[in-house]
Enzyme design. Structure first.
Site, PDB file in Angstrom:
ATOM      1  N   ASP A 136       0.880  -1.159   0.000  1.00 22.77           N
ATOM      2  CA  ASP A 136       0.000   0.000   0.000  1.00 22.77           C
ATOM      3  C   ASP A 136       0.927   1.221   0.000  1.00 22.77           C
ATOM      4  O   ASP A 136       2.111   1.102   0.314  1.00 22.77           O
ATOM      5  CB  ASP A 136      -0.861  -0.036   1.273  1.00 22.77           C
ATOM      6  CG  ASP A 136      -1.644   1.246   1.479  1.00 22.77           C
ATOM      7  OD1 ASP A 136      -2.288   1.696   0.520  1.00 22.77           O
ATOM      8  OD2 ASP A 136      -1.579   1.798   2.588  1.00 22.77           O
TER       9      ASP A 136
ATOM     10  N   ASP B 289      -0.189   5.114   0.823  1.00 25.20           N
ATOM     11  CA  ASP B 289      -0.485   6.129   1.853  1.00 25.20           C
ATOM     12  C   ASP B 289      -0.349   5.532   3.253  1.00 25.20           C
ATOM     13  O   ASP B 289      -0.910   4.475   3.550  1.00 25.20           O
ATOM     14  CB  ASP B 289      -1.905   6.669   1.673  1.00 25.20           C
ATOM     15  CG  ASP B 289      -2.067   7.447   0.376  1.00 25.20           C
ATOM     16  OD1 ASP B 289      -1.038   7.841  -0.199  1.00 25.20           O
ATOM     17  OD2 ASP B 289      -3.207   7.655  -0.058  1.00 25.20           O
TER      18      ASP B 289
END
Length: 226
Positions: A20, A22
């Protein structure tokens, strides 16, 4: 259900590791930074909190947040140049070590392609290995929505990307690393999920993840084990 030892074994022998972006690869939530830059930070941060907690669908939250921000092409470019995303300590070294071992690395993000591609370049990941949402703009640069056909625009989208990667590249063992509910739900089809709490701790993920880390050094050490 795999034990922690089995998960560590999968990680060490993975064909691909997906991150991922963020609050995982970078310290911030890209959409919140864009909102602040466009003057609607507080309202959008509250929506992000709800989305990360899993209480609204990802697409509904994304549509609502972008409807508030309405970023222009110019604002997105200015954000990247004036407030570039801050890399999480240890991520460069970890990606480099994975590459040395012949493990493919992908970025799968509910954030925006232009920002995520900038991050990919910082950590030496080819932009072809980036899966993220695409903002759309009118010819004059004004906001025109986002590409709703991207798998990352939907709840469960990260899992769809991983299924696609397994099909396309015949990967046997894929690891997903991230801080949020959308990352955790990508396993399966991912063979191992590693929860990351180095930037922000999501209670639900910390409680449910079999393997939870707060620094990428923990994974670097794991790779040295073999």
């Amino acid at each position: 259900m795999a034990s922690l030892l089995e998960l560590k074994e999968i990680f060490r022998n993975a064909d691909a590791v997906c991150f991922d972006v963020d609050s995982t690869v970078i310290k911030e939530e890209g959409i919140d930074e864009l909102a602040k830059f466009c003057g609607v930070g507080d309202a959008v941060a509250e929506m992000t909190r709800r989305a990360m907690g899993g209480s609204v669908t990802f697409k509904a939250a994304l549509t609502a947040r972008l409807g508030l921000i309405r970023p222009s092409w110019e604002q997105v470019q200015k954000l990247i140049s004036e407030h570039p995303p801050q890399l999480t300590p240890g991520i460069r070294e970890l990606v480099s070590r994975l590459h040395q071992r012949g493990i493919q690395v992908f970025l799968i993000s509910g954030g925006f392609q232009s920002i995520v591609e900038h991050v990919a370049l910082q950590v030496n990941i080819p932009t072809a290995n980036v899966f993220a949402n695409r903002l759309k703009f009118y010819f004059n640069g004004e906001y025109a929505g986002f590409d709703e056909t991207q798998p990352t625009a939907e709840s469960g989208g990260k899992g769809k990307v991983i299924s696609h990667l397994k099909e396309q590249f015949h990967f046997k063992k894929v690891v997903m690393i991230g801080d949020g509910a959308t990352d955790m739900e990508a396993c399966p089809p991912a063979d191992c999920f590693i929860g990351f709490g180095g930037n922000v701790i999501r209670k639900q993920v910390k409680e449910k993840a079999k393997w939870y880390i707060t620094h990428f050094d923990e994974l670097l050490k794991e790779l040295e084990e073999r």
